[in-house]
Design a protein around this motif. Structure first.
Motif, PDB file in Angstrom:
ATOM      1  N   ALA A  55      45.628  54.898  95.535  1.00 53.49           N
ATOM      2  CA  ALA A  55      47.029  55.156  94.819  1.00 53.49           C
ATOM      3  C   ALA A  55      47.694  54.124  94.835  1.00 53.49           C
ATOM      4  N   GLU A  56      47.411  53.263  95.354  1.00 57.35           N
ATOM      5  CA  GLU A  56      48.300  51.720  95.063  1.00 57.35           C
ATOM      6  C   GLU A  56      47.458  50.595  94.770  1.00 57.35           C
ATOM      7  N   VAL A  57      48.639  49.647  94.210  1.00 59.20           N
ATOM      8  CA  VAL A  57      47.780  48.610  93.313  1.00 59.20           C
ATOM      9  C   VAL A  57      48.887  46.934  94.471  1.00 59.20           C
ATOM     10  N   GLU A  58      47.703  46.602  94.294  1.00 59.93           N
ATOM     11  CA  GLU A  58      47.910  45.719  95.019  1.00 59.93           C
ATOM     12  C   GLU A  58      47.963  43.887  94.329  1.00 59.93           C
ATOM     13  N   GLU A  75      40.545  47.339 100.967  1.00 61.11           N
ATOM     14  CA  GLU A  75      39.143  48.345 100.370  1.00 61.11           C
ATOM     15  C   GLU A  75      39.213  48.659  98.611  1.00 61.11           C
ATOM     16  N   ALA A  76      38.951  47.465  97.716  1.00 62.71           N
ATOM     17  CA  ALA A  76      39.628  48.168  96.523  1.00 62.71           C
ATOM     18  C   ALA A  76      38.416  49.038  95.910  1.00 62.71           C
ATOM     19  N   ALA A  77      39.594  49.508  94.673  1.00 65.65           N
ATOM     20  CA  ALA A  77      38.528  50.821  94.172  1.00 65.65           C
ATOM     21  C   ALA A  77      38.452  50.497  92.784  1.00 65.65           C
ATOM     22  N   THR A  78      38.667  49.214  92.468  1.00 65.28           N
ATOM     23  CA  THR A  78      38.680  48.782  90.748  1.00 65.28           C
ATOM     24  C   THR A  78      38.312  47.224  91.086  1.00 65.28           C
ATOM     25  N   VAL A  96      38.017  41.139  98.513  1.00 63.44           N
ATOM     26  CA  VAL A  96      38.643  40.279  97.165  1.00 63.44           C
ATOM     27  C   VAL A  96      38.793  38.861  97.608  1.00 63.44           C
ATOM     28  N   ALA A  97      37.448  37.745  97.205  1.00 63.94           N
ATOM     29  CA  ALA A  97      37.594  37.204  97.369  1.00 63.94           C
ATOM     30  C   ALA A  97      38.298  36.256  96.145  1.00 63.94           C
ATOM     31  N   ALA A  98      38.363  34.885  95.749  1.00 66.30           N
ATOM     32  CA  ALA A  98      37.293  34.568  94.918  1.00 66.30           C
ATOM     33  C   ALA A  98      37.408  32.726  95.079  1.00 66.30           C
ATOM     34  N   ILE A  99      36.166  32.196  94.077  1.00 65.29           N
ATOM     35  CA  ILE A  99      35.152  32.143  94.273  1.00 65.29           C
ATOM     36  C   ILE A  99      35.349  30.899  93.392  1.00 65.29           C
ATOM     37  N   ALA A 100      35.050  28.977  93.515  1.00 66.14           N
ATOM     38  CA  ALA A 100      34.778  28.263  92.757  1.00 66.14           C
ATOM     39  C   ALA A 100      33.693  28.493  91.440  1.00 66.14           C
ATOM     40  N   PRO A 101      33.706  28.818  90.725  1.00 65.53           N
ATOM     41  CA  PRO A 101      32.526  28.958  89.371  1.00 65.53           C
ATOM     42  C   PRO A 101      31.711  27.206  89.805  1.00 65.53           C
TER      43      PRO A 101
END
Length: 85
Positions: free
Chosen positions: A36-39, A18-21, A1-6
């Motif tokens: 089966a876990e939320v971060e 390992e993002a599933a959503t 998961v990454a945060a990008i400056a628009p």
């Protein structure tokens, strides 16, 4: 998961998950489902804030009211019902 400056495309932070959503922003949190876990990550820094195991269920979404986060999960996203016995 990454945060990008628009405006610039510059990476502000990244976290190996390992993002599933897709990420959900709830105030100062970014929530990401990993099977089966939320971060929960800090929106500004990406630092881990908390995680929640969902006991054989898959995370499907969340909502926030003040200091309470409401998580939604389902059996179906992990392949349907399990046979017991």
């Amino acid at each position: 998961v990454a945060a990008i400056a628009p405006a610039t495309g510059e990476e502000r932070w990244s976290r190996p998950l390992e993002a599933a959503t897709r990420p959900e922003i709830l105030g100062d949190l970014v929530l990401v489902g990993e099977r089966a876990e939320v971060e929960a990550l800090d929106l500004r820094t990406g630092a881990p804030r908390w995680s929640q195991r969902l006991r054989d269920l898959a995370y499907v979404g969340a909502a926030r009211e003040g200091d309470t986060v409401f998580l939604s999960s389902t059996v179906g996203a992990l392949g349907g019902a399990r046979r017991v016995g």
